[in-house]
Enzyme design. Structure first.
Site, PDB file in Angstrom:
ATOM      1  N   GLY A 181       0.791  -1.227   0.000  1.00  0.00           N
ATOM      2  CA  GLY A 181       0.000   0.000   0.000  1.00  0.00           C
ATOM      3  C   GLY A 181       0.824   1.278   0.000  1.00  0.00           C
ATOM      4  O   GLY A 181       0.333   2.335   0.425  1.00  0.00           O
ATOM      5  N   HIS A 191       1.304   0.018 -13.282  1.00  0.00           N
ATOM      6  CA  HIS A 191       2.150  -1.156 -13.550  1.00  0.00           C
ATOM      7  C   HIS A 191       3.611  -0.706 -13.503  1.00  0.00           C
ATOM      8  O   HIS A 191       3.958   0.331 -14.077  1.00  0.00           O
ATOM      9  CB  HIS A 191       1.800  -1.730 -14.929  1.00  0.00           C
ATOM     10  CG  HIS A 191       2.549  -2.976 -15.251  1.00  0.00           C
ATOM     11  ND1 HIS A 191       2.208  -4.202 -14.717  1.00  0.00           N
ATOM     12  CD2 HIS A 191       3.644  -3.191 -16.031  1.00  0.00           C
ATOM     13  CE1 HIS A 191       3.050  -5.115 -15.167  1.00  0.00           C
ATOM     14  NE2 HIS A 191       3.930  -4.532 -15.957  1.00  0.00           N
ATOM     15  N   LYS A 226      -5.558  -8.923  -7.917  1.00  0.00           N
ATOM     16  CA  LYS A 226      -6.707  -9.705  -8.393  1.00  0.00           C
ATOM     17  C   LYS A 226      -7.348  -8.975  -9.562  1.00  0.00           C
ATOM     18  O   LYS A 226      -7.175  -7.757  -9.710  1.00  0.00           O
ATOM     19  CB  LYS A 226      -7.752  -9.840  -7.270  1.00  0.00           C
ATOM     20  CG  LYS A 226      -7.229 -10.581  -6.058  1.00  0.00           C
ATOM     21  CD  LYS A 226      -7.218 -12.060  -6.324  1.00  0.00           C
ATOM     22  CE  LYS A 226      -6.722 -12.843  -5.114  1.00  0.00           C
ATOM     23  NZ  LYS A 226      -6.541 -14.259  -5.405  1.00  0.00           N
ATOM     24  N   LEU A 227      -8.139  -9.732 -10.323  1.00  0.00           N
ATOM     25  CA  LEU A 227      -8.911  -9.082 -11.385  1.00  0.00           C
ATOM     26  C   LEU A 227     -10.251  -8.637 -10.825  1.00  0.00           C
ATOM     27  O   LEU A 227     -10.808  -9.294  -9.939  1.00  0.00           O
ATOM     28  CB  LEU A 227      -9.179 -10.084 -12.519  1.00  0.00           C
ATOM     29  CG  LEU A 227      -8.012 -10.427 -13.429  1.00  0.00           C
ATOM     30  CD1 LEU A 227      -8.434 -11.479 -14.439  1.00  0.00           C
ATOM     31  CD2 LEU A 227      -7.489  -9.181 -14.135  1.00  0.00           C
TER      32      LEU A 227
HETATM   33  C1  GAR Z   1       3.711  -1.550  -7.309  1.00  0.00           C
HETATM   34  O1  GAR Z   1       5.025  -1.607  -7.810  1.00  0.00           O
HETATM   35  C2  GAR Z   1       2.711  -1.707  -8.442  1.00  0.00           C
HETATM   36  O2  GAR Z   1       3.103  -1.075  -9.629  1.00  0.00           O
HETATM   37  C3  GAR Z   1       2.721  -3.201  -8.606  1.00  0.00           C
HETATM   38  O3  GAR Z   1       2.702  -3.691  -7.293  1.00  0.00           O
HETATM   39  C4  GAR Z   1       3.420  -2.780  -6.446  1.00  0.00           C
HETATM   40  C5  GAR Z   1       2.539  -2.450  -5.274  1.00  0.00           C
HETATM   41  O4  GAR Z   1       3.225  -1.663  -4.322  1.00  0.00           O
HETATM   42  N1  GAR Z   1       1.586  -3.636  -9.405  1.00  0.00           N
HETATM   43  C6  GAR Z   1       1.687  -4.594 -10.328  1.00  0.00           C
HETATM   44  O5  GAR Z   1       2.706  -5.217 -10.548  1.00  0.00           O
HETATM   45  C7  GAR Z   1       0.410  -4.846 -11.127  1.00  0.00           C
HETATM   46  N2  GAR Z   1       0.676  -5.587 -12.299  1.00  0.00           N
HETATM   47  P1  GAR Z   1       2.429  -0.929  -3.148  1.00  0.00           P
HETATM   48  O6  GAR Z   1       1.427  -1.934  -2.580  1.00  0.00           O
HETATM   49  O7  GAR Z   1       3.496  -0.611  -2.139  1.00  0.00           O
HETATM   50  O8  GAR Z   1       1.746   0.290  -3.704  1.00  0.00           O
END
Ligand code: GAR
Length: 202
Positions: free
Chosen positions: A14, A111, A93-94
């Protein structure tokens, strides 16, 4: 300028959620984080929401037996909090068809790479950074796109580049990209709030 009413979905750390909440509090983002939903009851994302006094919900296959019931609960929760823009921030999740059709064109995803490269099912977080390092690319980045019912799919609305250095590890690359994500999600949301980026559904 209408205030964006954000509903943020996040599965783990988060940190993007926190960056958005902080920007709202500091007036850098003309928006309000109205609700946080996580599929993970023990996530930092839910803890961050609690710390900030943002209504938060654990909604997952554990709380709802069928995917249709879960989809309906997510849509109803977003609606209950009068969300007008859904923000996926590390949500692994989707979303289901009820939520996607209700918020058509108003669901953003971030992403940690330059889509369409290094995206799709199973390509998230460190897997993306590992693939970038293995590719030998000298540049990676951050993509913000409209989300639909497929992983990392939907029109790209903003992209920014981040350099890859020869001595990068997954950890160093992750840190550099994540730092840029935090700024870039806020900047892009503010551009939406200002009408500089127009979303047809808003
Ligand atoms: C982030 O790097 C986001 O871009 C990635 O998960 C991480 C979450 O970090 N999302 C994906 O890879 C989606 N394909 P966070 O929970 O600390 O914000």
């Amino acid at each position: 300028m209408a205030v964006l009413r954000l509903g943020v979905l996040s599965s783990h750390g988060g940190s993007n959620l926190q960056a958005i909440i902080d920007a709202c509090k500091e007036g850098r983002l003309h928006a309000r984080c109205c609700v946080v939903i996580s599929n993970n009851s023990g996530s930092m994302a839910l803890q961050r929401a609690k710390n900030e006094g943002v209504p938060n919900y654990h909604l997952s296959g554990k709380t709802h037996l069928s995917s249709q019931q879960l989809d309906q609960a997510i849509r109803d929760t977003l609606e209950k909090h009068r969300v007008n823009l859904v923000v996926l921030a590390g949500y692994m999740k989707l979303l289901g068809p009820l939520t996607v059709s209700h918020y058509q064109g108003r669901i953003l995803n971030i992403h940690p790479g330059l889509l369409p490269r290094f995206g799709g099912k199973g390509m998230h977080g460190d897997k993306v950074h590992k693939a970038v390092l293995a590719s030998g690319d000298g540049v990676t980045g951050v993509t913000i796109h409209l989300a639909d019912e497929a992983y990392d799919h939907g029109p790209i609305i903003a992209q920014t580049q981040v350099p890859v250095f020869k001595d990068d590890s997954v950890e160093s690359l992750r840190g550099r990209v994540l730092k840029r994500e935090h700024e870039f999600y806020v900047e892009t949301l503010q551009r939406i709030a200002e009408g500089d980026i127009e979303l047809s559904g808003l």
